[in-house]
Design a protein around this motif. Structure first.
Motif, short mmCIF file in Angstrom:
data_model
loop_
_atom_site.label_atom_id
_atom_site.label_comp_id
_atom_site.label_asym_id
_atom_site.label_seq_id
_atom_site.Cartn_x
_atom_site.Cartn_y
_atom_site.Cartn_z
N GLU A 65 0.83 -1.22 0.15
CA GLU A 65 -0.01 0.00 -0.11
C GLU A 65 1.01 1.28 0.08
O GLU A 65 1.99 1.14 0.72
N HIS A 66 0.40 2.20 -0.77
CA HIS A 66 1.31 3.56 -0.66
C HIS A 66 0.29 4.65 -1.06
O HIS A 66 0.82 5.65 -1.74
N SER A 67 -0.92 4.63 -0.42
CA SER A 67 -1.85 5.90 -0.51
C SER A 67 -2.28 6.33 -2.02
O SER A 67 -2.33 5.31 -2.99
N PHE A 68 -2.40 7.55 -2.06
CA PHE A 68 -2.98 7.90 -3.54
C PHE A 68 -1.97 8.19 -4.74
O PHE A 68 -1.93 9.19 -5.26
N ASN A 69 -1.33 6.97 -4.96
CA ASN A 69 -0.57 6.85 -5.96
C ASN A 69 -1.31 6.54 -7.51
O ASN A 69 -2.62 6.61 -7.25
N ALA A 70 -0.58 6.81 -8.66
CA ALA A 70 -1.50 6.99 -9.96
C ALA A 70 -2.59 5.61 -9.83
O ALA A 70 -3.53 5.64 -10.26
N SER A 71 -1.88 4.33 -9.61
CA SER A 71 -2.64 3.38 -9.96
C SER A 71 -3.95 3.13 -8.75
O SER A 71 -5.01 2.69 -9.20
N THR A 72 -3.46 3.49 -7.61
CA THR A 72 -4.61 3.56 -6.61
C THR A 72 -5.74 4.51 -6.99
O THR A 72 -7.00 4.33 -6.44
N PHE A 73 -5.36 5.80 -7.52
CA PHE A 73 -6.09 6.65 -7.63
C PHE A 73 -7.21 6.08 -8.81
O PHE A 73 -8.37 6.44 -8.85
N THR A 74 -6.38 5.55 -9.92
CA THR A 74 -7.20 5.07 -10.95
C THR A 74 -8.20 4.07 -10.54
O THR A 74 -9.36 4.14 -10.69
N ALA A 75 -8.20 3.10 -9.38
CA ALA A 75 -8.95 2.07 -8.88
C ALA A 75 -10.01 2.76 -8.45
O ALA A 75 -11.00 2.40 -8.17
N ARG A 76 -9.76 3.91 -7.67
CA ARG A 76 -10.93 4.74 -6.87
C ARG A 76 -11.70 5.48 -7.86
O ARG A 76 -12.85 5.28 -7.94
N VAL A 77 -11.05 5.95 -9.07
CA VAL A 77 -12.01 6.59 -9.84
C VAL A 77 -12.98 5.59 -10.37
O VAL A 77 -14.15 5.81 -10.88
N ILE A 78 -12.36 4.29 -11.02
CA ILE A 78 -13.31 3.38 -11.37
C ILE A 78 -14.34 2.97 -10.46
O ILE A 78 -15.60 2.78 -10.75
N THR A 79 -14.14 2.73 -8.96
CA THR A 79 -14.91 2.35 -8.22
C THR A 79 -16.02 3.32 -8.06
O THR A 79 -17.14 3.20 -7.62
N SER A 80 -15.71 4.73 -8.14
CA SER A 80 -16.61 5.75 -7.98
C SER A 80 -17.69 5.71 -8.91
O SER A 80 -18.93 6.15 -8.81
N THR A 81 -17.54 5.17 -9.97
CA THR A 81 -18.81 5.08 -10.88
C THR A 81 -19.47 3.82 -10.50
O THR A 81 -20.48 3.50 -11.29
N ARG A 82 -19.44 3.31 -9.28
CA ARG A 82 -20.17 2.09 -9.09
C ARG A 82 -19.89 0.70 -10.01
O ARG A 82 -20.47 -0.22 -10.30
N SER A 83 -18.61 0.63 -10.70
CA SER A 83 -17.99 -0.47 -11.42
C SER A 83 -17.65 -1.31 -10.39
O SER A 83 -17.46 -1.03 -9.19
N ASP A 84 -17.21 -2.61 -10.88
CA ASP A 84 -17.10 -3.74 -10.04
C ASP A 84 -15.52 -3.82 -9.59
O ASP A 84 -14.56 -2.93 -10.33
N MET A 85 -14.99 -4.54 -8.64
CA MET A 85 -13.86 -4.80 -8.31
C MET A 85 -12.65 -5.06 -9.14
O MET A 85 -11.49 -4.53 -9.29
#
Ligand code: COA
Length: 396
Positions: free
Chosen positions: A200-220
Motif C-alpha cells: 500500500e502507498h496511498s494515493f499513487n496513480a494506480s490506486t487513484f485509478t482504482a478509486r476513480v473506477i470504483t466511484s462509478t459503481r463499477s466492480d472490483m
C-alpha cells in the motif's frame, strides 16, 4: 444564482443566451496543478505517507514494525478491515479454467503485467463479483494473483501449470507454483516481507485509478484491472529490474563513482533513487535492506549494493545540490527479489501482485463513502465558431 441542478456555484452557472456563449468561453482563472501535484483529491484512513520525515504508516502502524512482526496476510486484513488480527491466513487460489485458457492463449512474449491484468479481467467475468465490493471479494482476488502470475511464467516457457497447495501462504505458494518445489523458509519470509512493503502507498496513480473506477459503481475486478494498467507505465511501475541491470553494468564498486557521474552528466536517472514524496530515506528501503541482510547467499550482492548506494548518494548530493535525492524502495526490492530467484522481468508484476491488498482496500474505502470522481478541466481550445462555408456547401 446557480441553476437548481448545480450544487457548487464555482462549477456551474445560470443558463446563458447562446449569442453570449462565444464571448464567454475562455475566462477561467481557477487554480490548476499539472499532474494534480499538491491537490488533495480525497480522504483516506488506510495509509500515511510522510515524505518529509520518511515515515510510512498502515492504519497507524509503522512499516518497519509490520515487516518485523507481521505477515502479508495480517497486513492485508489490517488494510481491508482496519483491525490488526492476531492471526490471519491467505492461501493461493485455484485458477478458474477460463483464466488458465486465457493465459495459455497469450503469446509467450506478452508482458507479465498484461497477463496479470487479463487474469483479473477474466476472474471478474467468471466470478460475477458486482457492486458493492466486499472484503471477501478482495480476499478472493488477492489470492488469485500468485497462481495466475506463476501459471503464466510457467506456460510461457512451455511448462505446465502447478495447482496451488492450499496449506501455503501467498509468498510460499507463489514460489512453489513458479518453481515446482518448496522454497527455503528464509526466501519465502523475505518475499512475504517484500509483499508487506509493497502492499500500500496511498494515493499513487494506480490506486487513484482504482478509486476513480470504483466511484462509478463499477466492480472490483474492473478497478483492479485499471490499476494494473496504470502501474504498468514506467513512471509508476518502478524500476527494480533496471536496478539489477545497473548493478550488473557497474560490475565492481571501484567503477561506481565514474559510472554515476557519467550517468547524471548524460541527464539520465539512476534507478532506485529519488521519489516524488519522500525527501528522507524511504522507510521501505530501510526495512528491505534489513530483510536482504538476513537472506542467505546475498552477502556479495548486498555488499556491492550497499557500497554502490553510498557512492551514488554522495555523487547525487554533489551533482544535484538543489534536490534531496535519497534511496527509494526499488533499490533494495531489487536485492530481495533477485535473492529469492525471480527473473527481473517478473519484478513489476510481483509488485502488482503485492499491491492488490492496498488497491482493494481503497476500493472498499471509496465504495463506503462514495461520490463520483469527476474533476473539472480548463478548456483551452477555440471559442465557439461555425464550420467553414466550403464544408457546409459540399454537403449540398
Ligand atoms: N537520478 C538522477 N537524477 C535524479 C534522480 C535520479 N534517480 N531523481 C531525480 N533526479 C533529478 C532530476 O534529474 C531533476 O534534476 P534537474 O532539476 O537538474 O533537471 C531533479 O532531480 C528533479 O527531478 P523530478 O523528476 O522533477 O523529481 P520527481 O520527484 O518528480 O521524481 C522520480 C521522482 C521517482 C520520478 C525520480 O526520482 C526518478 O526518475 N527516479 C529514478 C526511477 C526510480 O527509481 N523510480 C522508482 C520510484 S519508487
Amino acid at each position: 444564482m446557480p441553476s437548481k441542478r448545480c450544487s457548487r456555484p464555482v462549477r456551474c452557472s445560470s443558463p446563458v443566451e447562446p449569442s453570449r456563449l462565444a464571448a464567454m468561453t475562455p475566462a477561467d482563472d481557477r487554480p490548476y496543478s499539472p499532474g494534480l501535484e499538491g491537490v488533495v483529491a480525497g480522504e483516506t484512513s488506510i495509509a500515511l505517507v510522510d515524505g518529509a520525515n520518511g515515515r510510512l504508516l498502515y492504519r497507524g502502524y509503522p512499516i518497519g514494525e509490520l515487516v518485523r512482526d507481521g505477515t502479508y496476510a495480517q497486513v492485508a486484513e489490517l488494510l481491508w478491515t482496519g483491525a490488526w488480527p492476531d492471526h490471519a491466513e491467505l492461501h493461493p487460489a485455484a485458477l478458474p479454467e477460463a483464466v488458465v485458457s486465457t493465459l495459455r492463449a497469450l503469446p509467450p512474449t506478452a508482458h507479465p503485467m498484461d497477463a496479470l491484468r487479463s487474469a483479473v479481467s477474466v476472474w471478474g467475468a467468471e466470478s460475477g463479483a458486482k457492486w458493492p465490493p466486499s472484503a471477501d471479494q478482495a480476499r478472493a482476488l488477492t489470492a488469485l494473483t500468485p497462481s495466475a502470475l506463476a501459471a503464466f511464467a510457467r506456460l510461457r516457457r512451455g511448462d505446465e501449470v502447478i495447482p496451488p497447495d492450499p496449506q501455503l501462504d501467498l509468498a510460499t505458494g507463489f514460489l512453489y507454483q513458479l518453481n515446482g518445489e518448496r522454497p527455503e523458509p528464509a526466501a519465502a519470509r523475505a518475499l512475504d516481507a517484500y509483499f508487506i512493503t509493497a502492499a500500500e502507498h496511498s494515493f499513487n496513480a494506480s490506486t487513484f485509478t482504482a478509486r476513480v473506477i470504483t466511484s462509478t459503481r463499477s466492480d472490483m475486478a474492473s478497478a483492479v484491472a485499471g490499476a494494473i494498467g496504470a502501474l504498468k507505465g514506467p513512471l509508476h511501475g518502478g524500476a527494480p529490474g533496471e536496478v539489477v541491470n545497473q548493478l550488473l553494468e557497474i560490475g565492481s564498486v571501484d567503477r561506481a563513482e565514474q559510472w554515476a557521474r557519467d550517468t547524471i552528466a548524460r541527464g539520465e536517472r539512476i534507478m532506485g533513487f529519488g521519489h516524488r514524496v519522500y525527501r528522507a530515506y524511504d522507510p521501505r528501503a530501510a526495512a528491505l535492506r534489513d530483510v536482504a541482510r538476513g537472506m542467505s547467499g546475498m552477502a556479495d550482492w548486498l555488499e556491492t549494493a550497499v557500497a554502490v548506494e553510498d557512492v551514488v548518494l554522495r555523487v547525487l548530493a554533489e551533482m544535484k545540490p538543489d534536490r534531496v535525492i535519497k534511496t527509494n524502495v526499488e533499490f533494495y526490492a531489487a536485492a530481495v527479489l533477485q535473492g529469492v530467484g525471480l527473473p527481473p522481468d517478473l519484478f513489476a508484476a510481483t509488485f502488482a501482485m503485492a499491491r492488490h491488498a492496498g488497491w482493494t482496500a481503497h476500493v472498499l474505502e471509496q465504495a463506503g463513502a462514495n461520490r463520483l470522481i469527476r474533476p473539472d478541466v480548463r478548456y483551452v481550445g477555440p471559442a465557439e465558431r461555425s464550420l467553414p462555408k466550403v464544408a457546409t456547401a459540399a454537403r449540398g
